[in-house]
Design a protein around this motif. Sequence first.
Motif, short mmCIF file in Angstrom:
data_model
loop_
_atom_site.label_atom_id
_atom_site.label_comp_id
_atom_site.label_asym_id
_atom_site.label_seq_id
_atom_site.Cartn_x
_atom_site.Cartn_y
_atom_site.Cartn_z
N LYS A 1 -15.05 11.52 24.65
CA LYS A 1 -16.20 12.16 24.05
C LYS A 1 -17.50 11.81 24.80
O LYS A 1 -18.30 12.68 25.14
CB LYS A 1 -16.30 11.75 22.59
CG LYS A 1 -17.15 12.67 21.77
CD LYS A 1 -17.07 12.32 20.30
CE LYS A 1 -18.27 12.92 19.59
NZ LYS A 1 -18.33 12.51 18.19
N VAL A 9 -17.59 13.48 28.21
CA VAL A 9 -17.91 14.91 28.11
C VAL A 9 -19.39 15.08 27.84
O VAL A 9 -20.06 15.91 28.46
CB VAL A 9 -17.07 15.57 27.01
CG1 VAL A 9 -17.62 16.95 26.69
CG2 VAL A 9 -15.62 15.67 27.44
N GLU A 10 -19.89 14.24 26.93
CA GLU A 10 -21.31 14.35 26.59
C GLU A 10 -22.20 14.12 27.79
O GLU A 10 -23.25 14.73 27.94
CB GLU A 10 -21.66 13.35 25.48
CG GLU A 10 -21.58 13.99 24.11
CD GLU A 10 -21.68 12.96 23.00
OE1 GLU A 10 -21.99 11.79 23.29
OE2 GLU A 10 -21.44 13.34 21.84
N GLU A 33 -16.13 16.15 33.66
CA GLU A 33 -14.97 16.94 33.30
C GLU A 33 -13.87 15.96 32.88
O GLU A 33 -13.56 15.02 33.61
CB GLU A 33 -14.51 17.76 34.50
CG GLU A 33 -13.48 18.80 34.12
CD GLU A 33 -12.94 19.54 35.31
OE1 GLU A 33 -13.34 19.21 36.44
OE2 GLU A 33 -12.09 20.42 35.12
N VAL A 34 -13.34 16.18 31.71
CA VAL A 34 -12.40 15.20 31.16
C VAL A 34 -11.15 15.92 30.68
O VAL A 34 -11.23 17.00 30.12
CB VAL A 34 -13.03 14.46 29.96
CG1 VAL A 34 -12.03 13.49 29.35
CG2 VAL A 34 -14.28 13.72 30.39
N VAL A 35 -10.01 15.31 30.92
CA VAL A 35 -8.81 15.77 30.24
C VAL A 35 -8.17 14.55 29.60
O VAL A 35 -8.13 13.47 30.18
CB VAL A 35 -7.85 16.52 31.19
CG1 VAL A 35 -7.40 15.66 32.34
CG2 VAL A 35 -6.64 17.03 30.44
N ALA A 74 -8.37 17.71 19.61
CA ALA A 74 -8.75 19.03 20.12
C ALA A 74 -9.63 19.74 19.11
O ALA A 74 -10.59 20.42 19.46
CB ALA A 74 -7.51 19.85 20.42
N ASP A 75 -9.30 19.57 17.85
CA ASP A 75 -10.07 20.18 16.79
C ASP A 75 -11.50 19.65 16.79
O ASP A 75 -12.43 20.38 16.49
CB ASP A 75 -9.40 19.84 15.46
CG ASP A 75 -9.38 21.04 14.56
OD1 ASP A 75 -9.25 22.16 15.10
OD2 ASP A 75 -9.52 20.87 13.34
N ILE A 118 -13.17 17.82 19.50
CA ILE A 118 -14.01 17.98 20.70
C ILE A 118 -13.70 19.21 21.52
O ILE A 118 -14.50 19.61 22.35
CB ILE A 118 -14.03 16.74 21.63
CG1 ILE A 118 -12.73 15.98 21.60
CG2 ILE A 118 -15.22 15.87 21.37
CD1 ILE A 118 -12.75 14.75 22.48
N GLY A 119 -12.58 19.82 21.30
CA GLY A 119 -12.33 21.06 22.03
C GLY A 119 -11.09 20.97 22.91
O GLY A 119 -10.32 20.00 22.86
N SER A 120 -10.94 22.00 23.73
CA SER A 120 -9.68 22.16 24.44
C SER A 120 -9.64 21.33 25.72
O SER A 120 -9.70 21.86 26.82
CB SER A 120 -9.47 23.63 24.77
OG SER A 120 -10.65 24.18 25.28
N ILE A 121 -9.55 20.00 25.53
CA ILE A 121 -9.38 19.16 26.72
C ILE A 121 -8.16 18.26 26.55
O ILE A 121 -7.95 17.34 27.30
CB ILE A 121 -10.62 18.26 26.96
CG1 ILE A 121 -10.91 17.42 25.73
CG2 ILE A 121 -11.82 19.06 27.38
CD1 ILE A 121 -11.80 16.25 26.05
N ASP A 129 3.19 13.20 27.22
CA ASP A 129 3.23 11.80 27.62
C ASP A 129 2.64 11.64 29.02
O ASP A 129 3.15 12.22 29.98
CB ASP A 129 4.68 11.32 27.59
CG ASP A 129 4.78 9.83 27.84
OD1 ASP A 129 3.74 9.21 28.08
OD2 ASP A 129 5.91 9.31 27.78
N ALA A 153 -1.73 17.75 34.43
CA ALA A 153 -3.07 17.41 33.98
C ALA A 153 -4.06 17.35 35.14
O ALA A 153 -5.22 17.05 34.95
CB ALA A 153 -3.06 16.09 33.24
#
Lengths: 166, 679, 153, 233
Positions: D17, D20-21, D25-27, D40-41, D43-46, D51, D61
């Motif tokens: 988080k 991203v802030e 770019e984060v996964v 995901a709910d 912060i979003g689709s990352i 595993d 990834a």
Amino acid sequence: MKVVIVGCGRVGAVLAEAFEKAGNDVIILDRSTGAFDKLPSTFRGNAVRGDGTDEDVLRRAGAQDADVFLALTEGDNRNVMAAQLATEALNVGRVLAKVNDPVRAAAYADLGLATICRTNLMEDTILGFAGLSTAQRPPILAPQRTHPGGEHHRAEAEPAAAPSEA
Amino acid sequence: MIGGRRPLAGRKLADRRVRVERPHAPFFRYTGPGQLVAREAASMPTTPAGRFAARLKKIAIGRPLASEEEIGERLSKKKALAIFSSDAISSSAYATEEILRVLVLAGAGALLVSIEISIAIAVLLAVVALSYRQVCRAFPNGGGAYAVARSELSPLLGLIAAAALLIDYVMTVAVSTSSAVDQLISIAPALNALRIEFAIDSITLITIANLRGLRESGNIFAVPTYMFVGLALVIVASGVFHIITGQATPLPRQPEAVSFGTETLGVFLLLKAFASGSVALTGTEAIANGVPAFKPPEARNAANTLTVMAVLLGVLFVGVTVVAHAYDIVPSRDGSGGPTVIALVAGTAFGSGPLFYVFQLATALILFLAANTSFNAFPRLAAILAEDGYMPRPFGFRGDRLAYSWGIIALAAIAAALLVYFGGITTLLIPLYSVGVFVCFTLSQLGMVRHWLRLRESGWAWRTAINASGAILTAVVLVVVASVKFTSGAYLVVILIPMQVAVFLFIRRQYEASREKLTVRGDFVVKPPHREERVVIPIPTINRAVVQAVNVARSISDDVRAVFISDDPDAAAELRERWERQVPGVPLVVVESPYRALVGPMTAYLDVLDRAWPPDKEAPITFVVIPEYVARNWWERILYNQVARRLRTALLGRPHTVVVNVPYRREEATTPEPEGPGP
Amino acid sequence: MPNPEQTVVFRRAVVALNGGSSDARIVRLAAGVARQWKAELVAVHVVEIDWTQPLDADIAGRSEDVQRVLDLAEETAEDCQYKIEPVLLQARDVGAALVDEATEQRADMLILGLPYRKRFGGDFAIGSTIPYVLKNAPCAVWVVREPIPEESA
Amino acid sequence: MFVLVVGGGKVGYYLAKELVESGHEVVLMEKDHARADQIADEIGSIVIAHDGCEGKYLAEAGANRADIVAAVTGDDEDNLVICQMAKHHFDVPRTIARVNNPKNEELFKHLGVDELISPTRMILGSIEQDIPVHELLHLGSLGGSDLELIEAPLLPGSSRSRRAVRSSRSSARDVRSRSGRTRSSPKATRSSRSAARSARRRSTASSSGTPSRSADALAVCGRGVAFALAERT
């Protein structure tokens, strides 16, 4: 010969018994005591409850300077870590880690760790049984180079080279 | 196509998305890998003037149609009857008059024969129509006499047919328009003075209508055709009714009526009357030529439409002749502005009531329609000829509205010229008309005979019989028409047809020759170029245009040299000093030209370069890079680039030479050159 | 004639394209419905970029197949004599991008086509996009499932 | 920068988080589907619900273009393997692992993990900065609790050496979970207050946050040796 086996599963138990019968000094570790039920009552080796990835536990169990170290738990990563501990910290002669993920098995063989991959083994064996051609992989992926411990010590010695773009 | 990408934030912290621009979208559309389809916007002009012209064009001829929209342009039987049969049916408006015009030469008594002659012509019509029904079936791709003669007889005969057809179409436009004007003059004699202007305007209007495309023509013209046919049937019916009831009494002669001749009614006069009347048959072939414009099943629809048309034409023609005779009608003098025969006939039924005017208007309109028929058929045939290589290729290109614009415009121009030449007088045009028509008839009948004999399909015997009798009849008529009308204009056609054929063959040979030279063998694989390249830049001075040209030259080859041709040694020395300082690496050759010539020394220098090339090596490609200042308007065009233009012309035919124009636009640089003082 | 106020279904709709056969269907449907209220239509095609590439990698702009999806939608709309504004997006997740785009476009309707698919020949598969959109979209959502193909019906 | 975070626990979640802030770019990889969906709910689709130890999913990834891989799962062995795979298989320039067992630090460093985050070490560091980290001695875990007893020698002349025994009630868990951030704050690192005061201050600072289970942290200093209770996971 001192043999350390981490993980007392079906394979670990069978191997422990076999090594012992062959007159070796066997140390077997598992996180749960219940696992040792698989060992025959005649087993006279050293069965130690404890985490095989904990250096202290291994030392206390007397795993240092072992001749053979087999990491055979169900967790690929635990095996890898235990095996690397054995190589790097316990001065063990021959180390083998069971890694079921073929990608990691190959990667660690590349990195200098002998691995055995059940997935590959079964695939090849079964394909062979069915009369198909197989990839002809060796059952144990031998280390492709020496384990990289020292290399990274060198890298550590030069802190200036470390990236600092945080 | 690569577009810019714009990152956008989403509602959730980490949800990002990137909008991708699509620069191709307004102009092109992807239909497959590496395949684009240009949209309307791609062919839009980019300059204000061009856009204005395009807008005018859009107003005049409508929005451009895509090729796929063609299927919607197919004609229903009703519309097709209006478009294609107007030619034939409308000839009933003047055919009777043409017969009478000949017969009056033998006095009032001879007029009786007109009925027999008209019946004979109707029989001929029946045979021809039957023949053409078979053409529709056998040649569903249209082309009529040309297609039939070309594939069944010989290419040469095909070309003769084509030439005759083209003449026929032009004549249709001319005759129908002039006759239509005659009809209008019948109701408004004041128009007589403006006869030619009126005719030309009409042709212009029809041309525009046609440039807008086929479907709209169908809509525009369907109403008057049916109106004419309906009213004409009423006239004939009422006339016949009057004859039967004995009410038909001779009309008083109109003041413009021709005076009776005193010739004897011999065979020659009879044949001549027949030949004149046979103009009624013109246009019968139109449907057979236009089969592809019909809705499917094309051949069947066309054949049925043809039958309906022939029956209507026969009834109207004979009917009008009978009524005209019953009322003792005599045609007016040429160009006198008196009423036409059909107008007088209409008067017997409608008097001078409103219906009379409506009918005359409808007659005029259907005659314009007839002209319009040719506007459909002529470009089509021209396009087929162009495809076969006998006419210039542009005749094969379809314009924005799917119409063959070139054919339409060519037809309009020729017809208008003819009208002006003959003063817009119908009778004078007729002899040219009939000959061409009967050449086509004969050739296509002959072709059909060959067709049946060759294929021997079921019923070939009676089909052959129909076409053979048609061929014989029309051949006889052709000979008659050509001989009896030879002096009064038919000779023109006799000369014109071979001339046209010669032109066709000439064009074809040109295309063949150029194709042979340009052709690339199918098994030939193009290899990377192996010739050496060198660049020569003729320069007038050092300026930005020259700098840009040098940059371009360097991207072509390393072997670059600039050539300065001068008549002033001091200026040359100065330029050399500057050149070597400012454009290092590009050798400058100064050619002093004491005679002040420019182009000559330049080409001579290139010759010398060629001669200096080692003879054992393949000649290099010489790029002549000409810096050019882009003119922004007409006076700049005069001021600049005259030398460049002359040089380009001089180099055009040079072997192994490529002329490269490097245009320099003044808008490109707004900051002044930062460098030192110029000369 | 019903009161138009009551029957307005949407004023601005985002039509989600997926490059499949259902695109033409939903564009036609959307155009047909939109025509009654002169509603605006936005065709959105989202290209999912996997994590091996940066989000702004030059992918959709270069792909003719991707461009064709939008070109086809535009063409379909033109066939129906209606205008549709095409938008091409790259995102990590189709659903999120659709919802965000609909929000930004102030759409009051999101129309999605749902191809009829079965997962491994078993259950009907709805995928992850539609549940996401149904859960998160700020506007009304219209899911048009394509008819079951003859052979599997 | 492209950061691949493996492990969607509290550490992974807040790490992702914050990154991203600040525009990176984060996964985030989290193998537990429910947890992955939850993140995901929020912060979003990352989030990739797979595993991160598996080579295949690491590749998916985008490990081969990652600038940093941070392995912050709760298992040391997983973190080690993730970092090693990243380093040797995907040539990631920088790997960061969370180490729970301080004993493993040496091994991790030895095996090529570039940076280690050791919650245990952090707490120790915040307890007493004068304690040289390499001389920590693990005395043993206290059965049934998450705490362990550590002995460390104090440097001679240290200002803390003569302090009396002090204790404070503090939220040990909070100290640990926030340590990543406080460490990056220069003010906090420069602070050389007594261990106990420092711990108290932080606990005050954090008490406004989510309440969490409190535990006793105890630091005993004297005669050149400090004993401390530290949380263990």
